[in-house]
Design a protein around this motif. Structure first.
Motif, mmCIF file in Angstrom:
data_model
loop_
_atom_site.group_PDB
_atom_site.id
_atom_site.type_symbol
_atom_site.label_atom_id
_atom_site.label_comp_id
_atom_site.label_asym_id
_atom_site.label_seq_id
_atom_site.Cartn_x
_atom_site.Cartn_y
_atom_site.Cartn_z
ATOM 1 N N CYS A 96 1.149 -1.581 -0.065
ATOM 2 C CA CYS A 96 0.180 0.045 0.111
ATOM 3 C C CYS A 96 0.923 1.245 0.137
ATOM 4 N N PRO A 97 0.746 2.427 -0.616
ATOM 5 C CA PRO A 97 1.666 3.220 -0.764
ATOM 6 C C PRO A 97 0.880 4.172 -0.045
ATOM 7 N N SER A 98 0.053 4.437 0.715
ATOM 8 C CA SER A 98 -0.836 5.453 0.916
ATOM 9 C C SER A 98 -0.597 4.884 2.422
ATOM 10 N N ILE A 144 -2.856 0.422 5.537
ATOM 11 C CA ILE A 144 -3.218 -1.173 5.933
ATOM 12 C C ILE A 144 -2.312 -1.425 6.944
ATOM 13 N N VAL A 155 -8.084 -1.796 7.103
ATOM 14 C CA VAL A 155 -7.889 -0.893 5.942
ATOM 15 C C VAL A 155 -8.566 0.780 7.113
ATOM 16 N N CYS A 160 -7.309 5.413 2.993
ATOM 17 C CA CYS A 160 -7.149 4.735 1.359
ATOM 18 C C CYS A 160 -7.050 5.448 1.007
ATOM 19 N N LYS A 161 -6.799 5.582 -1.294
ATOM 20 C CA LYS A 161 -6.333 6.188 -1.978
ATOM 21 C C LYS A 161 -8.175 5.212 -2.970
ATOM 22 N N GLY A 162 -7.950 3.960 -3.034
ATOM 23 C CA GLY A 162 -8.583 3.268 -3.517
ATOM 24 C C GLY A 162 -7.938 2.802 -4.867
ATOM 25 N N CYS A 163 -6.347 2.801 -5.383
ATOM 26 C CA CYS A 163 -5.430 2.194 -6.250
ATOM 27 C C CYS A 163 -5.698 0.613 -6.414
ATOM 28 N N GLY A 164 -6.040 0.302 -5.423
ATOM 29 C CA GLY A 164 -6.384 -1.475 -5.715
ATOM 30 C C GLY A 164 -5.114 -1.970 -5.197
ATOM 31 N N CYS A 223 -3.023 -2.917 -3.250
ATOM 32 C CA CYS A 223 -3.606 -3.926 -2.332
ATOM 33 C C CYS A 223 -4.033 -5.463 -2.618
ATOM 34 N N MET A 226 -12.570 -3.855 -3.544
ATOM 35 C CA MET A 226 -12.862 -3.218 -3.709
ATOM 36 C C MET A 226 -14.036 -2.368 -3.806
HETATM 37 S S1 SF4 Z 1 -6.424 0.225 -2.463
HETATM 38 FE FE1 SF4 Z 1 -5.836 -0.600 -0.306
HETATM 39 S S2 SF4 Z 1 -2.941 -0.011 -2.090
HETATM 40 FE FE2 SF4 Z 1 -4.557 1.361 -2.567
HETATM 41 S S3 SF4 Z 1 -4.278 2.980 -1.012
HETATM 42 FE FE3 SF4 Z 1 -6.298 2.095 -0.668
HETATM 43 S S4 SF4 Z 1 -5.390 0.083 1.056
HETATM 44 FE FE4 SF4 Z 1 -3.587 1.567 0.406
#
Ligand code: SF4
Ligand code: SF4
Length: 786
Positions: free
Chosen positions: A589-591, A594, A602, A607-611, A613, A624
């Motif tokens: 996770c870059p944010s 987790i 989470v 969480c920025k929702g990149c997915g 993870c 997601m």
């Molecule tokens: S989607 Fe997963 S990897 Fe992306 S920011 Fe949210 S928790 Fe982190």
């Protein structure tokens, strides 16, 4: 599930290429579809009202709009269905304009088949949509403005005057930026510092602004509403609470002289100095690289303000929004060796002539030859030095250089009416209000305009010789001048790259920060709560920078005045029953959203929702919302149901760069083959290996994974994870007998629609060479067994 499908003609934008009537008939046959309509303009009031009445009368559970890009009108249609009582997330769009009708104008039949697939994919996903609830969280109402030039000043004052607390961070000892160093400003020829200085003083006096000069940002964490910022204020070695700004006492005593960077090397300053007479704050600063530690300034200071033991101080801020106003840097003229800057003393730059013309500058307003100190009687301006020039990597126009030279040439003619002043130009760009009149005034003053490129400048015994082309005369000529002024372009500020990387801002090919949309969202970054003002997003005039500062402030106000923001529910969540606590997601996770205590959790606010993870989890414990595995797999299956052409490609494109690039290809009408079916994911890092394998299992001849350029991922590292997975997957494909070249990656910026179109074209050709998927298996088997 009861789904309504609405297919837009968009006038002729869609209907001129696609058979809309056939699309409607096709949509009616899809599972769960209870109504399918074609509408002239779906986004019009009439179009939206049709959707609303169908939701009410036909009791629709979900809506599919096949029209333009969701990046353009998804918010519009979400509002429409909400007004009709549906949850806003029960909407799916099929992008049949930017990614179909506009890019396949010469292949209407294949484009119509592609549009059918796109609609089927959207319906398949819509059948699996679930209502999502948004949660609101309180926000910090403080704003960080990075950069104290005119755009940052404008933003800070507007915010503070509206009652928000502002932290204005500037890395130099004074605010004011380049505008504080200019002489008069075009097209009104107002004295630059006279109009700017009161604003600088207002910043200092405003109790809602905390001014932090000589300071830098070290780290930024968190998201919109709560960015946690760490920075440092460097030591000036002068106590700002004691310094009276008298400067002559301390700098008069200082024995060290160095070139003055605020005069661009033309004048000198002492090791203890004030950047400009109007510095804000009016506090001296010691340049430790130049200081010899003699102690004379401390002895001379009547206020006992010099403190050699001053230390840097770290600060921490919690802000709801950030305005990036980091400005620009001048092109290094010595890179154009043929013009002799740095070799010939009488070749100077625009900024140096600005300082010469400035009454407070190194020559007190006189235009002199630096080599002799004599008044320059003949002066040549050379335009487009470092702009519109592929040889130095700057193909763009710097926008302000023509007008700056027109203004400086006028000021010289006003001060020295007999001076011989010439401007060598490619085109004069005078496109703003009052600019053309300003150009005509320069002509009336007797300034000589010579159209054509200058090939070189040489120094002779009696002056500088300019070799140039006059395209109006059709001749190559040479002329002697006392002084040559290189009209240097504006480049992206290299010092701002740190801030850009901390925030994960995207950069365009010209290296300036990219805004969310060049027309509709001119001061918004791709990141919620981050705004970009002034030359940080490209060269622009002072008045435009000021307007952008105000626009960014107003956007920040809209966000923060509500006191709370709705969290985007399209984030990750963990199925705790499945999670085995391996922590792979934590590292991915870059944010840093987790944490794992027995099982993963989470933090939805982070969480920025990149997915990324979800794709990393070895047991599929992370899902997601809105981009779930089952929804994407359903899209893949719908895309490959007919497989109506060869080679057939399934593409996974990240929302921010590659999908936006594909949209730009459409807006620019760049044509590419119809062979690809695009699935939008938030990040290339979301692409789960199972998606790729499912596409091949369903007969795709190729799979494309496309994301932001390496180093520019919207989520910092998602595309690197995607790349690693693709490498592993290629090994796997090789093992199961599928040529790994069938899995391709492409990285592009949102501004590179042409790059994406070219990559798709190349991939189609490569796959044609490879043959249909399975050819390699057939070739590997003994003959007669296929
Ligand atoms: S989607 Fe997963 S990897 Fe992306 S920011 Fe949210 S928790 Fe982190
Ligand atoms: S990667 Fe999956 S299994 Fe491992 S800790 Fe994260 S959620 Fe749990």
């Amino acid at each position: 599930m009861r789904i309504g499908v609405y297919i837009c003609h968009c006038g002729l934008n869609i209907a001129a290429t696609l058979d809309v009537e056939e699309l409607r008939r096709f949509a009616e046959t899809l599972p769960n579809v209870v109504v399918a309509r074609d509408i002239q303009f779906t986004c019009s009031d009439a179009g939206q009202n049709t959707i609303k009445s169908d939701i009410a009368e036909l009791k629709l559970d979900a809506v599919v709009v096949a029209a333009c890009s969701p990046r353009l009108h998804e918010p519009t249609f979400r509002r429409t269905i909400t007004e009709a009582g549906l949850n806003q997330y029960m909407l799916e769009m099929a992008n049949i304009r930017e990614q179909c009708s506009w890019v396949h104008m010469d292949s209407p039949a294949l484009a119509t088949q592609k549009a059918k697939d796109l609609i089927a994919m959207a319906v398949a996903k819509a059948a699996l949509l679930r209502p999502l609830e948004t949660e609101s969280v309180p926000v910090s109402r403080d704003v960080l403005v990075i950069g104290g030039g005119v755009a940052g000043i404008s933003a800070a004052l507007d915010l503070a005057n509206a009652g928000l607390r502002v932290y204005l961070v500037e890395r130099r000892p004074t605010i004011g930026g380049y505008m504080a160093l200019l002489t008069d400003v075009f097209p009104t020829n107002d004295c630059s510092i006279c109009v700017l200085a009161p604003k600088m003083a207002e910043v200092y006096a405003n109790p809602m602004i905390k001014l932090m000069t000589y300071s830098e940002i070290l780290a930024i964490e968190g998201t919109v509403g709560h960015f946690r910022v760490t920075g440092v204020t460097k030591p000036r070695y002068v106590d700002p609470t004691l310094c009276k700004g008298c400067i002559n006492e301390c700098s008069g005593a200082c024995p060290v002289e160095v070139p003055n960077e605020y005069d661009f090397g033309l004048g000198k300053r002492k090791a203890i100095y004030m950047a400009i007479p109007q510095s804000v704050p009016l506090v001296a600063c010691i340049d430790t690289d130049a200081c010899i530690g003699c102690g004379l300034c401390a002895e001379a200071c009547p206020a006992d303000a010099v403190k050699y033991d001053q230390q840097s101080e770290e600060f921490k801020l919690d802000v709801g929004a950030i305005i990036v106003a980091t400005g620009w840097q001048p092109f290094d003229a010595s890179r154009k060796e043929e013009y002799g800057f740095g070799r010939y003393r009488d070749v100077v730059t625009t900024l140096q002539i600005e300082r010469m013309l400035n009454a407070a500058g190194p020559t007190r307003g006189e235009i002199v030859r630096p080599s002799t100190g004599e008044i320059a009687r003949s002066i040549a301006f050379i335009q487009c030095v470092g702009s519109r020039d592929h040889t130095v990597g700057n193909p763009y126009c710097s926008r302000i250089c023509c007008m700056a030279s027109l203004k400086n040439a006028q000021l010289i003619k006003e001060r020295y009416p007999d001076a011989d002043v010439a401007i060598h130009y490619i085109d004069i760009r005078a496109g703003g209000e009052g600019y053309e009149e300003f150009y005509l005034r320069a002509q009336r003053l007797g300034i000589n305009f010579i159209r054509g490129r200058v090939s070189s400048v040489e120094e002779g015994d009696d002056g500088l010789y300019v070799h140039y082309e006059d395209t109006l005369l059709g001749k190559t000529l040479m002329k002697r001048y006392d002084l040559v002024v290189l009209s240097i372009g504006l480049e992206a500020n290299r010092d701002a790259e740190v801030v850009g990387n901390l925030l994960g801002l995207s950069r365009r090919p010209d290296r300036f920060f990219e805004i969310a949309h060049p027309k509709m969202r001119p001061v918004e970054a791709h990141i919620d709560g981050v705004f970009i003002a002034g030359c940080a997003s490209g060269p622009k005039e002072i008045q435009v920078s000021i307007a952008q500062g105000s626009a960014a402030a107003s956007k920040a106000m809209q966000l923060l005045f509500k006191g709370e923001i709705e969290l985007d529910p399209t984030v990750a969540f963990v199925d705790r029953e499945k999670c085995i606590g391996c922590k792979l997601c934590v590292d991915t996770c870059p944010s840093r959203a987790i944490s794992v205590k027995d099982t993963a959790f989470v933090d939805e606010a982070r969480c920025k929702g990149c997915g990324t993870c979800a794709a990393a989890c070895p047991v599929d414990a992370i899902e997601m919302r809105l981009f779930s595995d089952e929804q994407i797999l359903a899209q893949i299956r719908a895309a490959t149901a007919v497989k109506g052409e060869y080679p057939f490609i399934v593409g996974f494109l990240c929302n921010w760069c590659s999908y936006a690039g594909a949209d730009l290809a459409g807006t620019s009408r760049i044509q590419y083959p119809t062979n690809i079916r695009i699935i939008r994911v938030m990040c290339a890092g979301r692409v789960d290996p199972s998606f790729v394998l499912e596409a091949f299992r369903r007969g795709a001849d190729g799979v494309l994974v496309a994301g932001c350029r390496i180093g520019e991922c919207h989520y910092v590292s998602g595309n690197l994870h995607a790349l690693q997975r693709v490498e592993v997957l290629r090994g796997l494909l090789r093992e199961i007998g599928i040529d790994p070249r069938r899995l391709k990656v492409a990285w592009c910026a949102a501004s590179e629609g042409d790059v994406l179109a070219r990559k798709i074209q190349e991939f189609v050709e490569e796959l044609r060479d490879l043959g249909p998927v399975g050819t390699e298996l057939a070739a590997a088997l003994p003959s007669g067994k296929v």
